[in-house]
Design an enzyme around this catalytic site. Structure first.
Site, mmCIF file in Angstrom:
data_model
loop_
_atom_site.group_PDB
_atom_site.id
_atom_site.type_symbol
_atom_site.label_atom_id
_atom_site.label_comp_id
_atom_site.label_asym_id
_atom_site.label_seq_id
_atom_site.Cartn_x
_atom_site.Cartn_y
_atom_site.Cartn_z
ATOM 1 N N ARG A 220 -25.690 -62.811 -15.877
ATOM 2 C CA ARG A 220 -24.289 -62.397 -15.847
ATOM 3 C C ARG A 220 -23.396 -63.325 -15.030
ATOM 4 O O ARG A 220 -22.174 -63.202 -15.045
ATOM 5 C CB ARG A 220 -24.185 -60.953 -15.322
ATOM 6 C CG ARG A 220 -24.597 -60.759 -13.902
ATOM 7 C CD ARG A 220 -24.776 -59.288 -13.564
ATOM 8 N NE ARG A 220 -23.613 -58.700 -12.929
ATOM 9 C CZ ARG A 220 -23.588 -57.483 -12.406
ATOM 10 N NH1 ARG A 220 -24.648 -56.696 -12.469
ATOM 11 N NH2 ARG A 220 -22.515 -57.017 -11.841
ATOM 12 N N ASP B 215 -25.316 -54.803 -15.961
ATOM 13 C CA ASP B 215 -26.717 -55.241 -15.963
ATOM 14 C C ASP B 215 -27.407 -54.905 -17.280
ATOM 15 O O ASP B 215 -28.232 -55.677 -17.760
ATOM 16 C CB ASP B 215 -27.474 -54.598 -14.794
ATOM 17 C CG ASP B 215 -27.226 -55.368 -13.515
ATOM 18 O OD1 ASP B 215 -27.330 -56.603 -13.546
ATOM 19 O OD2 ASP B 215 -26.900 -54.739 -12.494
ATOM 20 N N GLU C 15 -29.542 -49.182 -16.267
ATOM 21 C CA GLU C 15 -29.070 -50.560 -16.394
ATOM 22 C C GLU C 15 -30.200 -51.507 -16.772
ATOM 23 O O GLU C 15 -30.034 -52.711 -16.820
ATOM 24 C CB GLU C 15 -28.344 -51.018 -15.135
ATOM 25 C CG GLU C 15 -29.068 -50.728 -13.840
ATOM 26 C CD GLU C 15 -28.230 -51.069 -12.600
ATOM 27 O OE1 GLU C 15 -27.204 -51.740 -12.720
ATOM 28 O OE2 GLU C 15 -28.643 -50.657 -11.500
ATOM 29 N N CYS D 200 -20.515 -46.680 -15.681
ATOM 30 C CA CYS D 200 -19.776 -47.205 -14.531
ATOM 31 C C CYS D 200 -19.730 -48.732 -14.515
ATOM 32 O O CYS D 200 -19.234 -49.321 -13.566
ATOM 33 C CB CYS D 200 -20.360 -46.675 -13.225
ATOM 34 S SG CYS D 200 -22.069 -47.186 -12.960
ATOM 35 N N ARG E 178 -20.226 -48.619 -4.405
ATOM 36 C CA ARG E 178 -21.232 -49.684 -4.213
ATOM 37 C C ARG E 178 -21.423 -49.875 -2.706
ATOM 38 O O ARG E 178 -20.731 -50.673 -2.080
ATOM 39 C CB ARG E 178 -20.742 -50.992 -4.831
ATOM 40 C CG ARG E 178 -20.727 -51.034 -6.358
ATOM 41 C CD ARG E 178 -20.204 -52.387 -6.828
ATOM 42 N NE ARG E 178 -20.500 -52.687 -8.204
ATOM 43 C CZ ARG E 178 -19.652 -52.495 -9.223
ATOM 44 N NH1 ARG E 178 -18.464 -51.987 -8.999
ATOM 45 N NH2 ARG E 178 -20.006 -52.819 -10.458
ATOM 46 N N ARG F 262 -23.996 -44.788 -4.613
ATOM 47 C CA ARG F 262 -25.192 -45.519 -5.036
ATOM 48 C C ARG F 262 -25.912 -46.058 -3.811
ATOM 49 O O ARG F 262 -25.292 -46.629 -2.916
ATOM 50 C CB ARG F 262 -24.781 -46.684 -5.942
ATOM 51 C CG ARG F 262 -25.955 -47.541 -6.357
ATOM 52 C CD ARG F 262 -25.568 -48.551 -7.389
ATOM 53 N NE ARG F 262 -24.886 -49.694 -6.816
ATOM 54 C CZ ARG F 262 -24.461 -50.721 -7.537
ATOM 55 N NH1 ARG F 262 -24.595 -50.713 -8.850
ATOM 56 N NH2 ARG F 262 -23.861 -51.743 -6.967
ATOM 57 N N HIS G 294 -19.679 -60.145 -8.950
ATOM 58 C CA HIS G 294 -19.064 -59.184 -8.037
ATOM 59 C C HIS G 294 -17.726 -59.661 -7.495
ATOM 60 O O HIS G 294 -16.904 -58.856 -7.093
ATOM 61 C CB HIS G 294 -20.066 -58.766 -6.959
ATOM 62 C CG HIS G 294 -21.081 -57.823 -7.520
ATOM 63 N ND1 HIS G 294 -22.262 -58.261 -8.059
ATOM 64 C CD2 HIS G 294 -21.040 -56.485 -7.718
ATOM 65 C CE1 HIS G 294 -22.929 -57.214 -8.543
ATOM 66 N NE2 HIS G 294 -22.206 -56.131 -8.344
HETATM 67 C C1 PEP Z 1 -23.691 -52.439 -13.555
HETATM 68 O O1 PEP Z 1 -24.705 -53.131 -13.520
HETATM 69 O O2 PEP Z 1 -23.049 -52.181 -14.600
HETATM 70 C C2 PEP Z 1 -23.148 -51.861 -12.315
HETATM 71 C C3 PEP Z 1 -22.158 -51.003 -12.344
HETATM 72 O O3 PEP Z 1 -23.672 -52.284 -11.128
HETATM 73 P P1 PEP Z 1 -23.388 -53.721 -10.458
HETATM 74 O O4 PEP Z 1 -22.266 -54.371 -11.237
HETATM 75 O O5 PEP Z 1 -23.016 -53.492 -9.041
HETATM 76 O O6 PEP Z 1 -24.691 -54.425 -10.631
HETATM 77 MG MG MG Z 2 -25.952 -53.148 -11.781
#
Ligand code: PEP
Ligand code: MG
Length: 568
Positions: free
Chosen positions: A462, A452, A428, A499, A294, A330, A187
């Site tokens: 990740r 994800d 995801e 997304c 988010r 979300r 993030h």
């Molecule tokens: C994802 O998992 O692709 C997503 C958009 O959500 P986050 O990156 O906040 O887990």
């Molecule tokens: Mg995600």
């Protein structure tokens, strides 16, 4: 030259500000004058309080009132009479240095906190250590770095940067950041792209190779860091920076244009945001809507939950600003690399596989309901689409929907008008993609979270830079899952977006549209570039290309073919 993983594109030439490189010497030393040492201690407390105040002000300006309260805990500690008296007593009695005395007192406090079975207090012990280090550094004249108050141009180099720290950075002064750890879809990387700060992660051992003040060049287009630079190299990069700036200006001509292919196939290019403060950016790059808000960022780095009213105001702001364009909000995705200390959550061995997102909301039902109340009240102000993260099964969606309906009925009973809204899920988790056909019969939309989905499909954390090679958005295995979702959406006449970070990629975007995706939601700065790419492509060709790609065997083959067909 050092190589790293490029996570936010751009170039930077600047002086390094190295974080975490100051080791405090806590060893006990005899001193001559305890009175003088206590004076120094008091002066350091005074300085620390001033810094905490300005840090709080800065944070309030940039991130809002509530986030700034995080510094209240630090302030309380710096003012705590028990802490101050205990340190003074050790300095007096043992005729010793203040860093040792502070350490003794802090260790005692931390010990006490750790014995109490309360995660919130355990987490607070980090604040105590933080403040004590600030006081010692101030006393010893050692440099302190607060991301929010960096007020001169630097390239930040650190072991790791937390999402909340990245969010504090001012892009005017932080020309770029480089970390030894972290992955492409961490993030912090996502925030760097949002703020337009060039960033490279996974730059192994960089901390031991550079010093604060050293001038370097960050080539965050190739993922390279140039440590020894000369005039020619600098000239070359100054030219590249200029070209990039011009390109950005040129993309502005795509503002106000439709997002479509040459043969008029329409789709949406939306923006990912973490706060209503990002709206300015969204407007600047002319997004067709918000594809992912988010909301959990509003919950990070503060002392307590945002209230229903505070959340309502935030959602209303975004919906109003974008109306009538769609806004996908979300619900909370806490867990994984996003920690919320005041929720007293159990520490998990595998946080990305644990009690995250919707799972946590089912457990913390009041928190979930508060958010839903705020969302439904805000529905009157725009085009709202509520999205649940980390849905693994159809039953989970139905359970979440039932709670939404309950909340809606309660609101309506008390006379509050709830306007029509959509309910959808993030796809995801592979199980959701595999059952997309069944889930499509009950949801209004899908939005694929490739960050994800890739992590879970390839079973590769990740956040781990050594597994970066398994972040394979172009792997046919992943593309097949995406195709299943797009096909299911088509059969059930609902829309499907993407997304995850993959949607910002200029090669991936056309492929996703060819696979049958209707919306790409990305970092705002990528929108106009993406719109420009599509205006040279035909939808019929993209469909053909997508079907050819699904026959291939490796990511490498897919990328090779895409480059041939898209980047002519
Ligand atoms: C994802 O998992 O692709 C997503 C958009 O959500 P986050 O990156 O906040 O887990
Ligand atoms: Mg995600």
């Amino acid at each position: 030259m050092i190589k790293g993983v490029l996570v936010s594109e751009g170039y930077a030439i600047g002086k390094i500000l190295k974080i975490n490189d100051i080791k405090i010497d806590y060893r006990k030393k005899s001193i001559l004058d305890p009175i003088q040492e206590i004076k120094l201690f008091k002066h350091a407390i005074h300085l620390s309080k001033q810094q905490l105040n300005s840090l709080k002000d800065e944070t309030r300006k940039r991130l809002g009132d509530e986030t700034s309260h995080i510094f209240d805990a630090h302030m309380m500690m710096a003012e705590d009479p028990e802490f101050i008296q205990s340190v003074e007593k050790i300095i007096q009695d043992e005729v010793c240095n203040l860093s040792y005395a502070i350490k003794m007192v802090v260790d005692h406090f931390v010990d006490l906190f750790m014995k109490i079975d309360d995660d919130y207090l355990k987490e607070r012990s980090k604040d105590i250590v933080d403040v004590s280090q600030r006081i010692i550094k101030n006393a010893l004249g050692l440099p302190i770095v607060d991301y929010a108050t960096i007020d001169h141009e630097v390239i930040v180099v650190a072991k790791d940067i937390k999402p909340s720290e990245a969010a504090q950075m001012n892009p005017k002064f932080v020309l770029g950041f480089i970390t030894e750890e972290g992955g492409k879809t961490s993030h912090s990387a996502i925030i760097a792209r949002l703020l337009g700060i060039p960033a490279i992660v996974g730059a192994k051992d960089i901390l031991s190779l550079v010093t604060t003040g050293q001038e370097i060049i960050m080539d965050a287009v190739k993922g390279e860091i140039k440590l020894s630079i000369d005039r020619d190299m600098k000239q070359h990069y100054l030219r590249l920076i200029d070209i990039l700036r011009q390109q950005k200006m040129e993309f502005m001509q795509y503002k106000g244009k439709h997002s479509s292919t040459l043969d008029h196939h329409k789709f949406e290019l939306s923006a990912n945001i973490v706060s209503s403060r990002d709206i300015e950016h969204v407007m600047q790059f002319d997004a067709d809507g918000i594809g992912l808000f988010r909301t959990e960022f509003m919950f990070l780095d503060r002392m307590a939950m945002p209230s229903e009213e505070e959340q309502f105001i935030e959602y209303k702001k975004v919906l109003e600003a974008m109306a009538p364009k769609p806004v996908v909000i979300r619900t909370l995705d806490i867990g994984g690399d996003k920690h919320v200390p005041y929720l007293h959550l159990e520490k998990e061995d595998n946080p990305f596989l644990g009690n995250r997102a919707i799972r946590l909301c089912f457990q913390e039902i009041e928190i979930f309901k508060t958010q839903l109340r705020a969302l439904l009240r805000a529905s009157a102000f725009g085009n709202l689409k509520i999205m649940f993260p980390m849905i693994a099964t159809k039953e989970e969606f139905l359970k979440a929907k039932k709670i939404v309906i309950e909340v809606q009925q309660e609101l309506e009973k008390s006379g509050i008008i709830v306007k029509p809204y959509e309910l959808g899920i993030m796809v995801e988790i592979p199980s959701a993609a595999l059952s997309a056909d069944s889930i499509a019969s009950v949801v209004d939309f899908f939005s694929i979270g490739t960050n994800d989905l890739i992590q879970y499909t390839f079973a590769a954390d990740r956040m781990k830079e050594s597994l970066e090679y398994l972040y394979q958005p172009f792997n046919p295995a992943l593309l097949k899952l995406i195709k299943m979702v797009a096909d299911a959406a088509k059969r059930h006449q609902i829309w499907a977006g993407v997304c995850g970070e993959m949607a910002s990629d200029l090669l991936a975007g056309p492929l996703l549209i060819g696979l049958g995706i209707h919306e790409l939601s990305m970092t705002p700065a990528s929108i106009l570039k993406m719109r420009a790419v599509f205006l040279k492509l035909n939808y019929e060709d993209l469909k053909q290309l997508a079907s050819n790609v699904l026959e291939l065997e490796s990511e490498e083959q897919v990328i090779h073919l895409l480059k041939q067909k898209i980047q002519q």
